[in-house]
Design an enzyme around this catalytic site. Structure first.
Site, PDB file in Angstrom:
ATOM      1  N   HIS A  87       0.835  -1.297   0.016  1.00 32.45           N
ATOM      2  CA  HIS A  87      -0.117  -0.012   0.033  1.00 32.45           C
ATOM      3  C   HIS A  87       0.996   1.286   0.067  1.00 32.45           C
ATOM      4  CE1 HIS A  87      -3.351  -2.557   1.249  1.00 32.45           C
ATOM      5  NE2 HIS A  87      -2.802  -3.025   2.238  1.00 32.45           N
TER       6      HIS A  87
HETATM    7  C1  BDR Z   1      -3.226   1.064   4.916  1.00 34.03           C
HETATM    8  O1  BDR Z   1      -3.598   0.888   6.398  1.00 34.03           O
HETATM    9  C2  BDR Z   1      -2.144   0.861   7.131  1.00 34.03           C
HETATM   10  O2  BDR Z   1      -2.683  -0.516   8.107  1.00 34.03           O
HETATM   11  C3  BDR Z   1      -1.200   0.370   6.259  1.00 34.03           C
HETATM   12  O3  BDR Z   1      -0.077   1.063   6.667  1.00 34.03           O
HETATM   13  C4  BDR Z   1      -1.770   1.215   5.041  1.00 34.03           C
HETATM   14  O4  BDR Z   1      -1.252   2.519   5.308  1.00 34.03           O
HETATM   15  C5  BDR Z   1      -3.744   0.172   4.299  1.00 34.03           C
HETATM   16  O5  BDR Z   1      -5.249   0.196   4.444  1.00 34.03           O
END
Ligand code: BDR
Ligand code: CA
Length: 322
Positions: free
Chosen positions: A251
């Site tokens: 992500h």
């Molecule tokens: C996002 O949520 C967090 O847990 C991760 O770091 C990322 O930024 C993904 O949904």
């Protein structure tokens, strides 16, 4: 060269995003602002300092930011389910030596060193500044509220969060960063501030496997071993929760990569808001009342050149992990 500020809720993929930024000669990382999210904000700041030290950039300043969502009365403590994904310490349980430096600012309900820094940096660098948020949007919302003109002058804003065409990852409709402070996200998206949204629509299509990280441990460096340990934990959580992906979603690194090279994604221009009510609270939606507005504030990434990004990611990580 563009100046880069990262706003991190320093979990495992935030750490990979930080490594990607440091390994990117196209941008100069000038500071890090921190937020609650994957961990409490103090832990986020200490993780940032430790990983900066590990990667040979201990001098980059780290600012304490929001310790709670806009409407909360108490500092945020993540639920146990978050520790299963990012580890209790946020970096997959990896033991990374503490940095000799301290974060800038103290945490309190009304003081926010991250917001002060962000506004100063916006005034100083203006269109040369790129800001990437990979956690809840609380700091950005507070900065926009305090000095909208300065924040509008920033060259590019990229946000990891949201899901427009796919299900959420914390509820049927909501992605974690948007769900952690829906009021902040909604204020940012309605502010008219132009931004690129890198959400689950694209981040679930860039997946890192155990095979991809085998070389990190093989490198024998402290950074290589620490990152391998963090990411093994993270991949393990995906094997439990989302086995169909075949690895972990990148992500936050994708958001940094898009800030460095916007051509990695194809995007739809639209105006967004966040659902604040009921079971869909935290879901990003196209604002039907502004669909006809010719001035679209958001570019929502809907396609990604996954092979090109993954090859860039592996090359840059190999370079920095030694
Ligand atoms: C996002 O949520 C967090 O847990 C991760 O770091 C990322 O930024 C993904 O949904
Ligand atoms: Ca994050």
């Amino acid at each position: 060269m563009k100046k880069l500020i990262l706003d991190l809720d320093m979990g495992v993929d935030d750490a990979m995003a930080l490594a990607y930024a440091i390994a990117s000669p196209e941008v100069e990382l000038v500071g890090i602002t921190t937020c609650f999210g994957n961990v409490r904000v103090e832990q986020s700041a200490h993780n940032c300092l430790a990983v900066l030290d590990l990667l040979g950039r201990p001098e980059v300043p780290v600012y304490l930011g929001a310790d709670r969502p806009l409407q909360a009365t108490e500092p945020y403590t993540p639920p146990a389910s978050t520790a299963l994904i990012h580890g209790k310490n946020g970096i997959g349980g990896a033991s990374v030596p503490a940095s000799p430096y301290e974060p800038v600012g103290a945490t309190s309900a009304d003081g926010n060193a991250a917001v002060d820094y962000l506004i100063d940096a916006a005034r100083t660098y203006g269109s040369d500044l790129v800001y990437v948020a990979t956690g809840p949007l609380s700091n950005l919302a507070l900065a926009l509220e305090r000095d909208a003109a300065a924040m509008m002058s920033i060259g590019r804003v990229v946000v990891m969060g949201g899901a427009l065409t796919v299900p959420g990852n914390v509820s049927a409709g909501a992605e974690a960063n948007m769900a952690s402070d829906p009021e902040a996200a909604d204020a940012v998206l309605r502010s008219g501030r132009k931004l690129t949204m890198v959400g689950l629509d694209v981040t679930h299509r860039v997946v890192l496997t155990r095979r991809d990280i085998a070389g990190w441990t093989g490198s024998g460096t402290m950074a290589g071993c620490a990152f391998a340990s963090m990411v093994e934990h993270y991949i393990g959580s995906y094997e439990m929760n989302a086995p169909y992906l075949g690895g972990c979603a990148l992500h936050d690194p994708l958001a940094v990569a898009v800030a460095v090279d916007p051509t990695l994604v194809g995007a739809l221009g639209c105006n967004l808001r966040v659902d604040l009510l009921g079971e869909y609270r935290g879901r990003t939606i196209c604002d039907e009342r502004r669909l006809s507005d010719p001035d679209k504030s958001a570019l929502v990434a809907l396609t990604v050149d996954a092979p090109r990004f993954l090859s860039e990611f592996k090359a840059r990580m190999a370079r920095i992990l030694g």
